[in-house]
Design an enzyme around this catalytic site. Structure first.
Site, PDB file in Angstrom:
ATOM      1  N   LYS A 247      16.614 105.979  55.532  1.00 41.13           N
ATOM      2  CA  LYS A 247      16.058 105.184  54.435  1.00 41.13           C
ATOM      3  C   LYS A 247      16.735 105.581  53.123  1.00 41.13           C
ATOM      4  CE  LYS A 247      11.334 104.385  56.121  1.00 41.13           C
ATOM      5  NZ  LYS A 247      11.388 102.927  56.232  1.00 41.13           N
ATOM      6  N   ARG A 321       7.563 100.605  66.410  1.00 43.15           N
ATOM      7  CA  ARG A 321       7.386  99.698  67.553  1.00 43.15           C
ATOM      8  C   ARG A 321       7.782 100.376  68.868  1.00 43.15           C
ATOM      9  NH1 ARG A 321      11.280  95.237  64.963  1.00 43.15           N
ATOM     10  NH2 ARG A 321      10.372  96.179  63.121  1.00 43.15           N
TER      11      ARG A 321
HETATM   12  N1  BES Z   1       7.323 102.632  58.365  1.00 43.77           N
HETATM   13  C1  BES Z   1       8.199 101.560  58.105  1.00 43.77           C
HETATM   14  C2  BES Z   1       7.503 100.341  57.503  1.00 43.77           C
HETATM   15  C3  BES Z   1       6.964 100.496  56.118  1.00 43.77           C
HETATM   16  C4  BES Z   1       7.719 100.158  55.025  1.00 43.77           C
HETATM   17  C5  BES Z   1       5.657 100.904  55.928  1.00 43.77           C
HETATM   18  C6  BES Z   1       7.204 100.285  53.748  1.00 43.77           C
HETATM   19  C7  BES Z   1       5.139 101.022  54.658  1.00 43.77           C
HETATM   20  C8  BES Z   1       5.904 100.711  53.573  1.00 43.77           C
HETATM   21  C9  BES Z   1       8.875 101.119  59.391  1.00 43.77           C
HETATM   22  O1  BES Z   1       9.087 102.102  60.339  1.00 43.77           O
HETATM   23  C10 BES Z   1      10.209 100.577  59.004  1.00 43.77           C
HETATM   24  O2  BES Z   1      10.989 101.315  58.471  1.00 43.77           O
HETATM   25  N2  BES Z   1      10.427  99.299  59.262  1.00 43.77           N
HETATM   26  C11 BES Z   1      11.637  98.658  58.908  1.00 43.77           C
HETATM   27  C12 BES Z   1      11.989  97.710  60.022  1.00 43.77           C
HETATM   28  C13 BES Z   1      13.385  97.185  59.943  1.00 43.77           C
HETATM   29  C14 BES Z   1      14.386  98.300  60.184  1.00 43.77           C
HETATM   30  C15 BES Z   1      13.552  96.109  60.977  1.00 43.77           C
HETATM   31  C16 BES Z   1      11.426  97.897  57.600  1.00 43.77           C
HETATM   32  O3  BES Z   1      10.321  97.410  57.349  1.00 43.77           O
HETATM   33  O4  BES Z   1      12.353  97.847  56.807  1.00 43.77           O
HETATM   34 ZN    ZN Z   2      10.881 103.208  60.039  1.00 51.17          ZN
END
Ligand code: BES
Ligand code: ZN
Ligand code: ZN
Length: 470
Positions: A247, A321
């Site tokens: 991230k 997921r």
């Molecule tokens: N934990 C995150 C989702 C999230 C984002 C929760 C912001 C709370 C606040 C999840 O694991 C994630 O990183 N999802 C990605 C998915 C993408 C890579 C398809 C996302 O939302 O960017």
């Molecule tokens: Zn994630």
């Protein structure tokens, strides 16, 4: 701070301050109109005015409905906590108002001070709700139930707010064991060795680069003659760095909240057991930390999930997921439930779709969806339904495995994540499953309604309401 409900007239109760809620219309007719008007008070929702010489705090409300009273009660409790008074009293008129005031006071007055070397002290000790009503017994029952649910919500908030260096998968195991012993729940833990024996290849891959072993936690509450059996599944990413698909620095901050689904299902089972509901509840938690390292799982890896479905990893940040795929499969294999609900901070896309205050719900059953839209409204949580469709489902196609862990197109990310989970829902459970994306609603960096900075405990009030009325 103590909150109590008393079967007395407000005039018969000793307290330093009186709390009065006023609508704009009531203000016009009020005996202190001139003083309040001079002070600039217009009874705007969430405004307040302290008349010290009258020992009264006036709180503006748009209407007497629960949402307005809950929000105004949160404003009121913050003002009282900032003063040097020790006690306050207020009149309660309806059953619905009791729940709203308890939630406003307990949740709006919540503070997480564990890491403050000099936490702010409050002198406030007592809030008395007065109701001299022939229905007192029913009101008292409502009061006690509201307090259980509000305290369970604070329990959830405390765990989510705990720093990730302290709350890792193994400390979550210890916390679950303590919850089980405090609330007479059964508790079964699967450590990595058992997870391997159970073929949980997707979940294990996500936690591989962490120094903390992954664990599956299964808590159960089993009353004597349950009306229904419900499985609750929670995403327990104690930290989500994104893994090798790292991230950006600013998006990583707050990712301790990625365990909010797990913490919510613990709060829900705590509330259900304390409410002594005649519903059997199973809480399944995937407690995992998503980190980087030489042994980290990689984009391009192919994972074999517990169900046998193979998954092409194209982004290690879509890890929730993968954990849920295996935990959902395990939950369905172990318990024949009437319903199965999962809770997860799953996608940033859910916030894009619905805004940061609303939980996204997805599933196949119109009835279950309707029940939760209603439970949301009644409990004061915001929920919105996101519709599945077969075109979005096609975007999860993989050229080399059974499914890809991310969609090939950028839009509808909350729904494609829900559709990924759907792949792991067994045919006879399709209409009994609902997915709750709490990515926005579980955590806030600015106060709103009865939420303060940090975890909100999203899901606990809504599910407690649903389970009480099932
Ligand atoms: N934990 C995150 C989702 C999230 C984002 C929760 C912001 C709370 C606040 C999840 O694991 C994630 O990183 N999802 C990605 C998915 C993408 C890579 C398809 C996302 O939302 O960017
Ligand atoms: Zn994630
Ligand atoms: Zn995540």
């Amino acid at each position: 701070m103590n909150i109590q409900l008393l079967n007395k007239n407000i005039t018969d109760i000793e307290a330093q301050v009186i709390v009065t809620f006023l609508t704009k219309d009531e203000l016009k007719e009020h005996k202190e109109f001139t003083l309040l008007n001079n002070a600039g008070f217009t009874a705007e929702q969430d405004s307040k005015c302290f008349l010290y010489e009258k020992a009264t705090i006036y709180c503006g409300i748009d209407s007497k409905n629960s949402d307005d009273v809950r929000s105004a009660s949160a404003v009121m409790i913050k003002a009282l906590k900032a003063s040097n008074y020790t006690s306050a009293k207020l009149d309660v008129v309806s059953i619905a108002t009791i729940t709203a005031i308890v939630e406003g006071v307990v949740l709006g007055g919540y503070e997480f001070n564990q890491y403050k070397s000099k936490p702010k002290k409050t002198t406030l000790e007592n809030i008395s709700l007065c109701c001299n009503d022939s229905n007192f017994e029913i009101m008292q029952k409502t009061f006690k139930e509201a307090l259980i649910v509000a305290n369970a919500t604070c329990f959830t908030r405390d765990i989510v707010n705990t720093a990730p260096q302290e709350m890792h998968p193994q400390s979550m195991v210890e916390l679950a064991k303590k919850l089980a012993s405090d609330n007479s729940l059964e508790c079964d833990i699967l450590q990595e060795k058992e997870l391997e024996e159970e073929d949980m290849g997707a979940m294990l891959a996500v936690g591989r680069a962490s120094v903390h072993g992954s664990a599956l936690i299964h808590l159960s509450y089993k009353p004597a003659n349950p009306k229904k059996i419900i499985s609750l599944v929670g995403k327990g990413l104690t930290y989500d760095s994104g893994g090798l698909s790292l991230k950006p620095a600013t998006s990583m901050v707050t990712m301790k909240m990625d365990k909010a689904g797990a913490c919510a299902v613990m709060g829900m089972i705590k509330a259900a057991s304390e409410l002594k509901l005649d519903v059997e509840i199973h809480a399944f938690i995937g407690a995992v930390e998503n980190m980087v390292g030489g042994n980290a799982y990689k984009p391009d890896d192919i994972l074999v999930s517990r169900s046998g479905t193979t998954i092409e990893v194209r982004n290690t940040d879509a890890e929730g997921r993968l954990v849920l795929a295996d935990v959902l499969t395990y939950a369905q294999d172990k318990v024949k439930a009437d319903y199965i609900f999962d809770f997860a901070t799953l996608t940033g896309a859910c916030m894009v779709a619905l805004g940061q205050y609303t939980t996204g719900i997805m599933g196949h059953s119109k009835k279950v969806k309707h029940d939760f839209l209603k439970a949301g409204t009644k409990s004061g949580e915001l929920v919105g339904s996101l519709p599945f469709n077969r075109h979005l489902k096609k975007l999860l196609k993989s050229e080399i495995a059974d499914i890809s862990n991310v969609s090939s197109k950028p839009y509808g990310g909350a729904i494609t994540a829900g559709l990924f989970l759907d792949k792991f829902i067994q045919d006879d459970m399709k209409d009994k499953w609902m997915h709750f994306d709490i990515a926005g609603s579980a955590y806030t960096e600015a106060p709103w309604d009865c939420n303060v900075h940090g975890a909100t405990g999203a899901g606990v009030r809504m599910v407690s309401h649903y389970l009480k009325n099932i």
